[in-house]
Design a protein around this motif. Structure first.
Motif, PDB file in Angstrom:
ATOM      1  N   GLY A  94       0.782  -6.243  11.346  1.00  0.00           N
ATOM      2  CA  GLY A  94       1.191  -5.320  10.299  1.00  0.00           C
ATOM      3  C   GLY A  94       0.282  -5.360   9.096  1.00  0.00           C
ATOM      4  N   ALA A  95      -0.165  -6.562   8.717  1.00  0.00           N
ATOM      5  CA  ALA A  95      -1.039  -6.692   7.556  1.00  0.00           C
ATOM      6  C   ALA A  95      -2.381  -5.999   7.791  1.00  0.00           C
ATOM      7  N   LEU A  96      -2.971  -6.179   8.969  1.00  0.00           N
ATOM      8  CA  LEU A  96      -4.279  -5.585   9.248  1.00  0.00           C
ATOM      9  C   LEU A  96      -4.202  -4.064   9.285  1.00  0.00           C
ATOM     10  N   VAL A  97      -3.181  -3.531   9.951  1.00  0.00           N
ATOM     11  CA  VAL A  97      -3.059  -2.074  10.062  1.00  0.00           C
ATOM     12  C   VAL A  97      -2.733  -1.458   8.701  1.00  0.00           C
ATOM     13  N   THR A  98      -1.813  -2.059   7.966  1.00  0.00           N
ATOM     14  CA  THR A  98      -1.446  -1.522   6.655  1.00  0.00           C
ATOM     15  C   THR A  98      -2.612  -1.579   5.689  1.00  0.00           C
ATOM     16  N   ALA A  99      -3.333  -2.697   5.663  1.00  0.00           N
ATOM     17  CA  ALA A  99      -4.477  -2.833   4.758  1.00  0.00           C
ATOM     18  C   ALA A  99      -5.563  -1.822   5.093  1.00  0.00           C
ATOM     19  N   ALA A 100      -5.848  -1.633   6.391  1.00  0.00           N
ATOM     20  CA  ALA A 100      -6.880  -0.672   6.781  1.00  0.00           C
ATOM     21  C   ALA A 100      -6.500   0.747   6.366  1.00  0.00           C
ATOM     22  N   GLY A 101      -5.248   1.111   6.577  1.00  0.00           N
ATOM     23  CA  GLY A 101      -4.805   2.442   6.183  1.00  0.00           C
ATOM     24  C   GLY A 101      -4.815   2.627   4.678  1.00  0.00           C
ATOM     25  N   PHE A 102      -4.447   1.591   3.937  1.00  0.00           N
ATOM     26  CA  PHE A 102      -4.429   1.678   2.478  1.00  0.00           C
ATOM     27  C   PHE A 102      -5.842   1.831   1.918  1.00  0.00           C
ATOM     28  N   LEU A 103      -6.807   1.145   2.510  1.00  0.00           N
ATOM     29  CA  LEU A 103      -8.181   1.171   1.996  1.00  0.00           C
ATOM     30  C   LEU A 103      -8.952   2.422   2.404  1.00  0.00           C
ATOM     31  N   ARG A 104      -8.560   3.048   3.498  1.00  0.00           N
ATOM     32  CA  ARG A 104      -9.364   4.146   4.042  1.00  0.00           C
ATOM     33  C   ARG A 104      -9.639   5.262   3.030  1.00  0.00           C
ATOM     34  N   PRO A 105      -8.640   5.762   2.293  1.00  0.00           N
ATOM     35  CA  PRO A 105      -8.939   6.826   1.327  1.00  0.00           C
ATOM     36  C   PRO A 105      -9.782   6.346   0.142  1.00  0.00           C
ATOM     37  N   LEU A 106      -9.873   5.031  -0.053  1.00  0.00           N
ATOM     38  CA  LEU A 106     -10.616   4.495  -1.194  1.00  0.00           C
ATOM     39  C   LEU A 106     -12.074   4.200  -0.865  1.00  0.00           C
ATOM     40  N   ARG A 107     -12.458   4.359   0.380  1.00  0.00           N
ATOM     41  CA  ARG A 107     -13.804   3.944   0.783  1.00  0.00           C
ATOM     42  C   ARG A 107     -14.862   4.743   0.031  1.00  0.00           C
ATOM     43  N   HIS A 108     -15.763   3.999  -0.595  1.00  0.00           N
ATOM     44  CA  HIS A 108     -16.961   4.561  -1.231  1.00  0.00           C
ATOM     45  C   HIS A 108     -16.647   5.493  -2.398  1.00  0.00           C
ATOM     46  N   ARG A 109     -15.451   5.376  -2.967  1.00  0.00           N
ATOM     47  CA  ARG A 109     -15.169   6.125  -4.197  1.00  0.00           C
ATOM     48  C   ARG A 109     -14.201   5.324  -5.039  1.00  0.00           C
ATOM     49  N   ALA A 110     -14.443   5.288  -6.326  1.00  0.00           N
ATOM     50  CA  ALA A 110     -13.570   4.543  -7.234  1.00  0.00           C
ATOM     51  C   ALA A 110     -12.477   5.460  -7.766  1.00  0.00           C
ATOM     52  N   PRO A 111     -11.233   4.985  -7.828  1.00  0.00           N
ATOM     53  CA  PRO A 111     -10.182   5.775  -8.470  1.00  0.00           C
ATOM     54  C   PRO A 111     -10.521   6.023  -9.932  1.00  0.00           C
ATOM     55  N   ALA A 112      -9.935   7.092 -10.490  1.00  0.00           N
ATOM     56  CA  ALA A 112     -10.223   7.430 -11.883  1.00  0.00           C
ATOM     57  C   ALA A 112      -9.766   6.339 -12.825  1.00  0.00           C
ATOM     58  N   GLY A 113      -8.754   5.580 -12.436  1.00  0.00           N
ATOM     59  CA  GLY A 113      -8.247   4.523 -13.297  1.00  0.00           C
ATOM     60  C   GLY A 113      -7.156   3.753 -12.596  1.00  0.00           C
TER      61      GLY A 113
END
Length: 421
Positions: A94-113
């Motif tokens: 669960g940790a590996l799948v959840t972490a991968a899904g959480f990080l995917r939209p963040l790849r190579h771009r920083a959130p505005a804040g």
């Protein structure tokens, strides 16, 4: 994290849809691993369609949830049952799948804040908790206890006693602990990921801690990988169902226990009664006693000298982790600081293992005060670490590995490898 509109606002509907995918994928992975492991263990034959409820309870316990046991045998009898164990194979999936899904939209771009990052994490958390709530509400069942052939059975039949034991979930505690588990998974994912930039100050705070944290994650996964190889070899020699049940439910429990034993830690444990442990024979032999036994490499090697290999494996893998962390450390990191980072990181890793790999289980029945007689009527199993000595050894190993791993890393970086951030 959802895509941006020209105005800079993230469309919330798409954000919730992405969060639903992440939360669902993590829970589905846990349910699948738990179901396969319990099926291999023979739980599919449980009466009254209890299999699905046991799967739900297993997932709840895998994130730290509280499953309570209760017994009922009428006014003339009493039953007791207790089980405290975390199926870490389910947890890790669960940790590996959840972490991968959480990080995917963040790849190579920083959130505005931090606010945008917090909103994304909040959506995932809300939907994940709703799924966990459903599992917690489903995790409840009652079973009749078989008395076997015994004097207690004769007395129970005489008085019409029908002993039962059941389990249910403490929903509020399970949701709180599950939320803390999810927060830890997401925070660790952000800490170790190189492909997910963080906004401003958070990135500066992460930079010095990431190498050691990444090294510890790699170390834990390396032990799980080695344990998987050993488990598959054992499965090929006989009892594949039992072996696959262990791999799918408790592989990290055994693999990470091996890490602490290789570092020199000692655990106290005992097995009494008919508990059948699908573990290496030497481990079962050490624990199966009427008295509390010390479990360490020395006591295991007294039954099988191959257990000394745990020390050699710890030397190689901890040193490799320290070297990898040193190569990735920010330029100009002093050797003593790298050693300190490794000491703290390994101590925290061992603390996590000590808290999650402990086991406690017991059950018993008495009728008119007669019972707990051994055999099929009572049993006890526990395994707990000597925490402070384990943490002290982890600090020493981490500091030594940091110093030894940092020296060759300097030479690598001078030849042009440089730090990878």
């Amino acid at each position: 994290m959802s895509a941006r509109t020209p105005s800079g606002q993230a469309p919330s509907r798409r954000g919730w849809a992405q969060a639903l995918v992440v939360a669902s994928a993590g829970l589905i992975a846990m349910v699948a691993v738990a179901a396969l492991g319990l099926w291999a263990a023979g739980a599919a034959d449980l009466p009254d369609g209890a299999f699905a409820r046991v799967v739900a309870a297993t997932v709840v316990t895998s994130v730290g949830g509280v499953v309570q046991f209760s017994g009922e045998a009428g006014g003339l009898a009493g039953t007791t049952a207790e089980l405290t164990v975390i199926p870490l194979s389910v947890t890790l999936a669960g940790a590996l799948v959840t972490a991968a899904g959480f990080l995917r939209p963040l790849r190579h771009r920083a959130p505005a804040g931090p606010g945008e990052l917090g909103a994304w994490a909040g959506r995932v958390a809300v939907l994940w908790l709703l799924g966990l709530l459903g599992l917690a509400l489903a995790a409840r069942q009652t079973f009749r206890i078989s008395l076997g052939d015994s004097a207690v059975r004769d007395i129970a039949d005489l008085f019409g006693v029908t002993p039962e034991v059941g389990f249910t979930t403490d929903v509020p505690s399970s949701l709180l602990l599950g939320l803390l588990w999810l927060a830890g998974v997401l925070a660790l994912a952000l800490l170790v990921s190189r492909a997910a930039p963080l906004p401003g100050r958070l990135e500066r705070l992460r930079e010095p801690a990431r190498p050691a944290a990444s090294a510890m994650v790699a170390l834990l996964l390396a032990y799980v990988g080695l344990g998987l190889v050993v488990g598959l070899v054992v499965a090929g020699r006989g009892q594949p169902a039992d072996t696959f049940a262990v791999l799918l439910l408790g592989l990290p429990n055994l693999a990470w226990l091996g890490l602490t034993l290789g570092l020199g830690a000692t655990w106290d444990g005992r097995v009494e009664g008919p508990f059948a442990l699908p573990v290496p024979p030497a481990l079962d032999q050490v624990l199966r006693s009427s008295e509390v036994q010390a479990l360490n490499v020395g006591t295991l090697a007294g039954h099988d000298g191959r257990w000394w290999w745990l020390v050699a494996v710890a030397v190689v893998l901890v040193a490799a982790a320290a070297f990898g962390a040193a190569v990735r450390a920010p330029a100009g990191t002093r050797l003593w600081r790298h050693a300190a980072h490794m000491a703290v990181a390994l101590a925290l890793t061992v603390l996590m293992i000590c808290l999650t790999c402990r086991v406690s289980a017991s059950y018993g029945l008495s009728v008119l005060g007669i019972g707990d007689l051994g055999g099929d009527l009572a049993g006890e199993l526990f395994l707990r670490p000597r925490l402070w000595s384990a943490l002290g050894l982890a600090v020493l190993w981490g500091a030594a590995a940091g110093l030894l791993g940092g020296l060759p890393a300097r030479a690598v970086r001078r030849r042009g490898a440089g730090p990878r951030t």
